[in-house]
Every structure is written in C-alpha cells, then in structure tokens.
Write a protein that holds these residues in place. Structure first.
Motif, short mmCIF file in Angstrom:
data_model
loop_
_atom_site.label_atom_id
_atom_site.label_comp_id
_atom_site.label_asym_id
_atom_site.label_seq_id
_atom_site.Cartn_x
_atom_site.Cartn_y
_atom_site.Cartn_z
N ASP A 31 42.44 30.15 48.02
CA ASP A 31 43.22 29.73 46.84
C ASP A 31 42.36 29.55 45.59
O ASP A 31 42.54 28.63 44.81
CB ASP A 31 44.01 28.45 47.14
CG ASP A 31 45.01 28.64 48.25
OD1 ASP A 31 45.53 29.76 48.39
OD2 ASP A 31 45.27 27.68 49.00
N VAL A 32 41.40 30.44 45.41
CA VAL A 32 40.50 30.42 44.25
C VAL A 32 41.12 31.23 43.13
O VAL A 32 41.76 32.25 43.37
CB VAL A 32 39.11 30.98 44.64
CG1 VAL A 32 38.22 31.16 43.42
CG2 VAL A 32 38.44 30.07 45.65
N LYS A 33 40.94 30.77 41.90
CA LYS A 33 41.42 31.50 40.73
C LYS A 33 40.22 31.90 39.87
O LYS A 33 39.42 31.06 39.50
CB LYS A 33 42.38 30.63 39.92
CG LYS A 33 43.64 30.27 40.68
CD LYS A 33 44.63 29.57 39.79
CE LYS A 33 45.85 29.09 40.53
NZ LYS A 33 46.49 29.99 41.40
N MET A 34 40.15 33.20 39.60
CA MET A 34 39.09 33.73 38.72
C MET A 34 39.78 34.42 37.56
O MET A 34 40.30 35.51 37.71
CB MET A 34 38.19 34.70 39.48
CG MET A 34 37.37 34.07 40.55
SD MET A 34 36.12 35.21 41.15
CE MET A 34 35.34 34.21 42.39
N VAL A 52 43.38 34.48 46.83
CA VAL A 52 42.59 34.50 45.59
C VAL A 52 43.35 35.27 44.50
O VAL A 52 43.93 36.31 44.77
CB VAL A 52 41.20 35.11 45.83
CG1 VAL A 52 40.41 35.24 44.53
CG2 VAL A 52 40.43 34.28 46.85
N ASP A 53 43.33 34.73 43.29
CA ASP A 53 43.94 35.39 42.13
C ASP A 53 42.84 35.81 41.17
O ASP A 53 42.11 34.95 40.65
CB ASP A 53 44.89 34.45 41.39
CG ASP A 53 46.15 34.17 42.16
OD1 ASP A 53 46.49 34.95 43.05
OD2 ASP A 53 46.81 33.15 41.86
N PHE A 54 42.71 37.12 40.97
CA PHE A 54 41.83 37.65 39.94
C PHE A 54 42.72 37.99 38.76
O PHE A 54 43.65 38.78 38.89
CB PHE A 54 41.12 38.92 40.43
CG PHE A 54 40.12 38.71 41.51
CD1 PHE A 54 38.83 38.29 41.23
CD2 PHE A 54 40.47 38.93 42.84
CE1 PHE A 54 37.90 38.12 42.23
CE2 PHE A 54 39.54 38.76 43.86
CZ PHE A 54 38.26 38.34 43.55
N LYS A 55 42.48 37.39 37.60
CA LYS A 55 43.32 37.64 36.44
C LYS A 55 42.44 37.89 35.22
O LYS A 55 41.52 37.12 34.94
CB LYS A 55 44.24 36.45 36.19
CG LYS A 55 45.24 36.69 35.10
CD LYS A 55 46.25 35.56 35.02
CE LYS A 55 47.31 35.92 33.99
NZ LYS A 55 48.34 34.90 33.93
N ASN A 56 42.72 38.99 34.53
CA ASN A 56 42.00 39.36 33.31
C ASN A 56 40.49 39.37 33.52
O ASN A 56 39.73 39.01 32.63
CB ASN A 56 42.33 38.39 32.17
CG ASN A 56 43.78 38.43 31.77
OD1 ASN A 56 44.38 39.50 31.71
ND2 ASN A 56 44.36 37.28 31.51
N SER A 57 40.05 39.76 34.68
CA SER A 57 38.62 39.80 34.99
C SER A 57 38.16 41.24 35.12
O SER A 57 38.95 42.13 35.38
CB SER A 57 38.34 39.03 36.28
OG SER A 57 38.65 37.67 36.10
#
Length: 139
Positions: A31-34, A52-57
C-alpha cells in the motif's frame, strides 16, 4: 543513493521525491504511494509490490523483471523502454495521462513483457492497448 535493502514499507508515501539511484533489494512494498517521483535510475531487485500506486512518476528505462506486482496501479507514469521480463503481474492497471493518445500507445508498446506471468484481466487490458504479449504466460 539511498538503500532500502531488506525493508518492509507499509502505507509509505513518496511524493515529489528524488529516488534516483536508490536501491530497493528484497523489499516488500505494501500500500505504498509513489507520486511525482523520479525513479528513472532506481534499482529494484527481488521486490514484491502489493497495492502500490505509481502516479505521475517516471519509470522510463527501468528493469522491473523478476518482481511481483499484485494490485498495482501505473497511473499517468512514464514507462518508455521499461522491462517487465520475467515479472509476475496480477490485477495490474496501466492508465494514460489524459486521453488515449498515440504517444501513450507507442510508449506502452516499447515496454518488454517477454517471460512475464500475468492474470487474464491484466493480459486483456494490455493486449487491448496493442502491447506485444506473444511471450507471456497467462495464469
């Protein structure tokens, strides 16, 4: 140049972080957000990404082979030239920046999935976006 070797990260948030050249080896990310994070030169080895959520990375050119991705979202991320060769993907979603543009499709088509194992839903989603999945194992 940070090292997260052997760590377990739970509900951790990396926002607008500079993780270039950071090392994640044998790490469990739960449940990590990057978001808005530069991950271009980050090293991931033997990691488990769960929720895990990768957003705008930016993950462009990254080797993500051999990792496990369960319930992961790639939302508006740069993946050009990345590799998921030999990775395990289950319930993984890839969402474009705005509309489905030729630029998004071309970037996604440059991602390598040879030898990856994935569930039918992830497979169907990527196949619908024109990604070459000829050497993928459907589970």
């Amino acid at each position: 140049g940070s090292s997260f070797d052997g760590s377990i990260l739970v509900r951790t948030i990396f926002r607008a972080s500079g993780l270039a050249k950071a090392r994640f080896a044998n790490v469990r990310l739960i449940d990590v957000k990057m978001s808005s994070t530069d991950l271009k030169e980050t090293i991931f080895e033997n990691c488990v990404f769960n929720g895990v959520d990768f957003k705008n990375s930016d993950l462009g050119g990254l080797s993500l082979g051999g990792q496990s991705f369960i319930g992961v979202r790639f939302d508006k991320v740069g993946l050009s030239g990345s590799s998921f060769e030999g990775a395990f993907l289950k319930n993984v979603s890839f969402k474009p920046s705005f509309a489905l543009t030729n630029k998004f499709y071309k970037a996604l088509q440059s991602v390598r999935f040879a030898g990856a194992s994935m569930d039918k839903l992830t497979y169907a989603s990527l196949k619908g976006m024109g990604v070459d999945l000829s050497k993928v194992i459907v589970i």
